[in-house]
Structures are given as structure tokens and as C-alpha cells.
Write a protein that holds these residues in place. Sequence first.
Motif, PDB file in Angstrom:
ATOM      1  N   ASP A  50       1.188   5.007   1.832  1.00  0.00           N
ATOM      2  CA  ASP A  50       0.703   5.558   3.092  1.00  0.00           C
ATOM      3  C   ASP A  50      -0.114   6.826   2.884  1.00  0.00           C
ATOM      4  O   ASP A  50       0.191   7.635   2.004  1.00  0.00           O
ATOM      5  CB  ASP A  50       1.895   5.902   3.996  1.00  0.00           C
ATOM      6  N   HIS A  78       4.559  -0.356   0.058  1.00  0.00           N
ATOM      7  CA  HIS A  78       5.266  -1.113   1.085  1.00  0.00           C
ATOM      8  C   HIS A  78       4.277  -1.961   1.874  1.00  0.00           C
ATOM      9  O   HIS A  78       3.071  -1.719   1.853  1.00  0.00           O
ATOM     10  CB  HIS A  78       6.031  -0.170   2.021  1.00  0.00           C
ATOM     11  N   GLN A 125       8.832   8.103   3.119  1.00  0.00           N
ATOM     12  CA  GLN A 125       8.723   7.523   4.459  1.00  0.00           C
ATOM     13  C   GLN A 125      10.067   6.925   4.873  1.00  0.00           C
ATOM     14  O   GLN A 125      10.769   6.331   4.056  1.00  0.00           O
ATOM     15  CB  GLN A 125       7.649   6.428   4.472  1.00  0.00           C
ATOM     16  N   HIS A 140       0.854  -1.189   0.000  1.00  0.00           N
ATOM     17  CA  HIS A 140       0.000   0.000   0.000  1.00  0.00           C
ATOM     18  C   HIS A 140       0.887   1.236   0.000  1.00  0.00           C
ATOM     19  O   HIS A 140       2.080   1.159   0.315  1.00  0.00           O
ATOM     20  CB  HIS A 140      -0.896   0.020   1.250  1.00  0.00           C
TER      21      HIS A 140
END
Length: 383
Positions: A199, A338, A210, A197
Motif C-alpha cells: 500500500d 496483499h 496495515q 501489492h
Amino acid sequence: MTTERAPRVRIGAPNELVLERGDGRIEPLHPLWLRERCRDPESIDLRTQQRLQDPSDFDLSLRVTALSQPAPGMFQVTFSDGHQGSFSAADILEEAALAPGSHDSPAARFWDGSLTALPRARWRAAPSDDELASWLESFLTYGFIIFAGVPSEPGTVLKVGAQFGFTRETNFGALFNVRSTPDANDLAYTSIALDPHTDNPYRTPVPGIQLLHCLVNETSGGLSTLVDGFAVAQALRTAEPEAFRILSTTPVRFKYIDTDTELTASAPPIELDVTGELKSIHFSPRLDFVPLLPRAELEGYYRARRSFDHRLRAPDFEIRFLLGDGDLVMFDNCRLLHGRTGFDPAEGLRHLQGCYIDIDGPRSLYRVLRRRRAQAGDVRRSA
Ligand SMILES: [Fe+2]
């Protein structure tokens, strides 16, 4: 074997500066395009490099009235409004070479599950410019980099993030802890497996990058997973152009809700820029809500999403790796998806700390370093 000539800028017709591309194509440089690039103190503030005039006020039928080449690689242009500008051919070539929408940084190299030589580096708090540039090059090329040897001290992820850009604070705080907790307000804070997915697709703008820093991992599961969303989108574009069209044109609403926060944003799962190139992936099947469309359109969307999702979850595209104590992964949340495999919290602790930074930090730093290294090279050459 034919080698393409390097492009060059030269005087074409008597009042025309032309760009001669490597493949032989000749492009006259538009007088307004040149006029906007005058670098003299009448045109720009030399300290900030910002324009002193509004270029929309220039005459739309501006012409070049005189042209000379005072020195090799330099051109002096007189415009019909009486202004004179000096141009370096190298500067013009550099800008003319930029594709529309280009970020002027290393091009993305798409990858799939066969990627074995992962971009890794040993973290150092005070890297040399060359070291930092090579980290950035890896990150910008692959969309991620894994650092080893990051001190397992809580809060260090913010220091690493600050090395590359500005922290993007959210309702989760400047820093968030990823460990299983009984009263989790997000599935990340449980021990279940997480499918690929991106974030926070419910934010505008979404957090660009991230960082996840592993303080301790005593479990045998909990492997980190990454998928190059651009590679998957490209594969979909080739194999199922209609599915790609649907996913790049249907705005999907993403939503996050807890006691103090309610965030919604709409974006197509595959966002393209104005040139039709891949810009951003927005994909989180636990948070997406397609608007009520006519039945046939909805069915098309559901088929397309399934195909994209199945490709994203296929081992052909996914890489897995263990984040051990002191490892940190930094990834592009607009390009990569991720996830993690599930783990058994009874085996021991698994504690990661994360933060977000803006997408443009590493690109800016890359360009600053390039400029600094070029200047250092000039100084060394002239010493
Ligand atoms: Fe996540």
C-alpha cells in the motif's frame, strides 16, 4: 555432534578486554566502543539513559590502561583519559551479538503458499503480557497475524491498532472504509480482484503496518490474499541474481493523485538496507513509473519486473483466507503484499475498515514486554 560454546567476555592481554565468540574467534573490544558504553552518572543521565558527552570528542587513540574483575561477570576498566567504567559481561555480550542492522526482535521466518498453520489468535481487549508477547512474536516472525472475535463495531480497528502502535493518519483519514462505492477514488473501493501489492508506495515513509477489520462479509468471493515479499525476493535473488540486482537498484516513481492530493515517492521495488539485507518491498503495478533509462536498461528492468511480478502472483507463494465478520488481519506493509479475489456486490455487503500504524510500534512493544517480563521474573526469583 559439536556444540558451540556460549560466547564470553574475559580479560585477554593485560590491558585488553576481549570477546570470545562461541566459534572460538577472539575479538578485542575497541576502547572507544567500550568508552561510549560507560553507564556511570558522569557519562549518562541515569533517568533518560542518554549520553551527557559527545563521544566524537573522545581521544581517537584512547587506550585501556588498567583492567580488573571485581566480581564474576563484572569488569572495571580504566581508560587513558582517566575515566573508569564498570561493565557487565552480560550487557556487552547482548549488544555484541546484534548483527549490524538488527532490530533486536524475533527474526523473520520466510513462508510461501504451503503455509497452512496461519498465525491466528482470539482477540482480547485486555490481554496478559504473555498473551500480547505471543501475538507480537507471531506478527514479527511471519509478518502478519489474524485475530478472530474483534467486535464488529465501526471504529474498532483503531482501538486494535492503538494496542500495537501509533496510528498513521493519511489523506484517507485515520480510518478508511473498504467497500465498493460507485465514485471510488481508489481501486480498493471497487469489487474487482486486486493483485498482490504494497500500500501507498507513493508516500515517504510508506505506512509500515496495515490493519483490516471485517465488519461484515456476505459475499462468497473477496478472499484476502497475502504473499511474503521477502520470500519471493529471496527466491528471485537465488534464481535470477541479475533481475534481483536490477530491481534493488532501479528507483521507480510511484504516484497518487486526486482532487486535493498529489503524492510521489521513488524507491526500488526491492529495497535493501546498508548491509544488503531485505528492507522493504515497494510494489504496486497500477502506480509505478520507471524513469526513462537507456533502452537496454529499460528492457532489463521490464524483464526483471515481469519475473518478480509473476512469482508474486504464483500460487506457490500466495495464501488465501476468508475474513469473516469480526476477523482482523494485521500485516507488515514493508514485507508482505496483499490483495483480494473479486466478488459480486449483488451477493451482499462486504465492508472492511482499515488503518495504518507505524512499523516500529510492535517492535517497541515487544522489547518493553521482554524487559517487563524479565524484571517480573527477577522479582519473583528474589521474593
Ligand atoms: Fe491495498
